[in-house]
Write an enzyme that holds these catalytic residues in place. Structure first.
Site, short mmCIF file in Angstrom:
data_model
loop_
_atom_site.label_atom_id
_atom_site.label_comp_id
_atom_site.label_asym_id
_atom_site.label_seq_id
_atom_site.Cartn_x
_atom_site.Cartn_y
_atom_site.Cartn_z
NE ARG A 12 -2.12 -1.10 3.67
CZ ARG A 12 -1.70 -0.13 4.47
NH1 ARG A 12 -1.99 1.13 4.19
NH2 ARG A 12 -1.01 -0.40 5.55
CE LYS B 17 -6.02 -4.45 4.89
NZ LYS B 17 -6.77 -5.13 5.98
CG HIS C 50 -6.83 -4.97 10.84
ND1 HIS C 50 -5.51 -4.67 11.03
CD2 HIS C 50 -6.87 -5.76 9.73
CE1 HIS C 50 -4.78 -5.23 10.08
NE2 HIS C 50 -5.59 -5.90 9.30
CB SER D 188 1.83 -7.19 9.53
OG SER D 188 2.58 -8.06 8.74
CE LYS E 123 -4.66 -9.53 11.76
NZ LYS E 123 -5.20 -9.79 10.41
CB THR E 124 -3.32 -15.43 9.41
OG1 THR E 124 -3.70 -14.15 8.92
CG2 THR E 124 -3.79 -16.51 8.45
CG ASP F 184 -7.20 -8.74 7.15
OD1 ASP F 184 -6.39 -8.60 8.07
OD2 ASP F 184 -7.28 -7.95 6.20
NE ARG G 59 0.12 -9.24 1.61
CZ ARG G 59 -0.47 -9.01 2.76
NH1 ARG G 59 -1.47 -9.79 3.17
NH2 ARG G 59 -0.07 -8.02 3.53
#
Length: 536
Positions: free
Chosen positions: A61, A202, A221, A239, A243-244, A258, A324
């Site tokens: 981004r 996003k 988030h 990040s 989390k994932t 997410d 990704r």
């Protein structure tokens, strides 16, 4: 304009100012998008069937190039500053005119989709792109309507995406050739100059972060899963915090990885897909994500493949470390098809403390939860990003998602506090970072220990375990956790250099205190009392 596809909406592109275009492909499915992408030279096929593309110069981004239009209907609600840059209505209209002119005579791809699994709060979104692979991304990441819904689909927000058109700062009021412009009054987003697909994802998240709080819905988030007894858990984290990984528990069903909302109905996923990081991905550590990368329909972004065998090399970061994969959620095995769950019984806030001083797990009071939500702490590692020195760097991203918050962070924190109070969620702070010393001296917390701690917390096995307040951070540390050695639970005991621990812990507490000064006047006395204060 020549339209193709059997799922064209009666609400045509002329409603967005798009006229005299070339062929328009309405809601093409995956095989058609592959054909168009290959025909147009947008990418190649990898072994297993993934569609491989490169984003060029922009591999992430561009936050400094994101702007919100300063217009009367929304201006008073926007958290203006470094996160939300202003752009005038006049500059937006200039950029819009340049884009609609650019898109004339060009082949276009349209996806009509929903953002939000809960029918009471879902947002109809139209994504118009000049390239097939960005259309594939939109189809993967959002929720597809039925054919009947598509026939009369009327978007409430539209993304016009023209990455091959460069913004001109002197004309468009932008900072560079990249422009990500949000206009809440026009319900329109313009994206120019960047092929990075995350800009599409996003910007819609930012839109939901603006719209939903006004309806009493907390936009988050976070990842989320649900246990066999219907107990929902959510996982906040920046990040690199896990989390994932931690929400992908084989004993629980994944709701999403997410972005979610928390309404009076419970938790719901905003998306219909995953946008997973793939650098250093392995079948051993992440079997489901790895398998998804070898599926027809998966978009592999900046992943290097062998030119002969077409085998993806997930260890190759020569294009970017931010490689990704985008794929629909149903490519994973254990997924909640509705995208919805009940009110969270447990809220887990994740941090990867590279200073090695935070406890690996601790319980938070509701006020402490609001404090840590506003703080959004983790640490970036030395040597992993350009400009970082030899020491870890504390990072505070409020609400665990500062770049995507149009409103002031206290709006989201108040909603969190109200929902915790109403539904009685238990809150936890989990450190997935370092133990026994800071990065370079200590070791990364064992994932098996972290999984055991999280599992014990959300399964209620710590409810009757004694706790002791951490002397530096005030959080309540369990005296024991099943399947975790007791010496792991006390960060100070894990350090051989006790004086070094005390100095480092005091330094981190000072960073917390300095960061929270921006919120002191916007929170109540209970949250102020829960704030971390450095010892004199």
């Amino acid at each position: 304009m020549q339209a193709t596809g059997s799922a064209a909406s009666s609400w045509g592109l002329e409603n967005h100012g798009l006229v005299n275009s070339g062929p328009v492909h309405w809601n093409p499915d995956v095989p058609a998008l592959y054909e168009h992408g290959l025909r147009r030279g947008e990418g190649v096929l990898a072994r297993g069937g993934g569609f491989v593309t490169e984003t060029g110069e922009y591999t992430g981004r561009s936050p400094r190039d994101k702007f919100i239009v300063d217009e009367p209907s929304s201006s008073g609600d926007i958290w203006w500053g470094p996160v939300n840059n202003r752009i005038s209505e006049a500059h937006f209209e200039t950029a819009r005119a340049r884009m609609t002119a650019y898109l004339q005579k060009r082949e276009l791809f349209v996806q009509d989709v929903f953002a939000g699994a809960d029918p009471d709060y879902r947002l109809p979104v139209r994504v118009v792109t000049e390239q097939a692979w960005h259309s594939l991304f939109a189809r993967n990441m959002f929720i597809p309507p039925t054919d009947r819904q598509r026939a009369d689909f009327r978007p409430e927000f539209t993304v016009l995406h023209a990455p091959n058109l460069h913004s001109v700062p002197e004309i468009d009021g932008t900072r560079s050739e990249v422009g990500v412009l949000l206009n809440f009054a026009k319900r329109l987003i313009l994206v120019t100059g960047s092929h990075y697909t995350g800009e599409i994802k996003k910007t819609i998240f930012s839109v939901l972060n603006y719209i939903l709080p006004g309806k009493g819905v907390l936009s988050m988030h976070c990842s989320s899963n649900v246990g066999p007894n219907g107990d929902t858990a959510i996982f906040f984290g920046l990040s690199g915090t896990g989390k994932t990984t931690l929400s992908a528990d084989p004993t629980r069903t994944l709701i999403g990885d997410d972005e979610h909302g928390w309404s009076d109905n419970g938790v719901f996923n905003f998306e219909g897909g995953c946008y997973a990081k793939t650098i250093a991905l392995s079948a051993e550590a992440e079997p489901e994500i790895h398998a998804a990368c070898f599926r027809f329909g998966t978009l592999l972004e900046n992943v290097v493949i062998d030119p002969v065998t077409r085998e993806p090399d997930f260890d190759d970061g020569s294009l970017t470390e931010n490689t990704r994969a985008s794929y629909p959620l149903h490519f994973l095995g254990n997924v909640e098809e509705s995208g919805m769950g009940g009110h969270p019984a447990n809220i887990v806030m994740l941090t990867a403390d590279a200073f090695g001083v935070l406890p690996p797990i601790s319980r938070l009071s509701p006020e402490q939860a609001m404090y840590h939500f506003l703080s959004g702490y983790t640490a970036r590692l030395a040597g992993t990003e350009r400009g970082l020195g030899s020491e870890p760097e504390a990072t505070f991203s409020t609400c665990f998602g500062a770049p995507f918050l149009p409103r002031h962070p206290t709006v989201y924190a108040r909603l969190l506090g109200e929902k915790i109070a109403r539904h009685g969620a238990t809150c936890w702070l989990v450190n997935t970072g370092w133990s026994g010393g800071a990065f370079g001296v200590g070791e990364r917390m064992k994932i098996a220990h972290t999984r055991a701690m999280v599992r014990a917390a959300i399964e209620g096995k710590l409810a009757s375990v004694g706790v002791a307040p951490d002397p530096n951070f005030g959080v309540l540390v369990p005296e024991n956790v099943p399947d975790v050695p007791n010496e792991v639970l006390s960060p100070r005991n894990a350090w051989s250099d006790k004086g070094g621990y005390d100095t480092t812990a005091r330094g981190l507490a000072q960073r917390f205190e300095a960061n929270f000064e921006q919120f002191e006047n916007a929170v109540d006395d209970k949250v102020k009392a829960a704030a971390i204060r450095a010892a004199a």
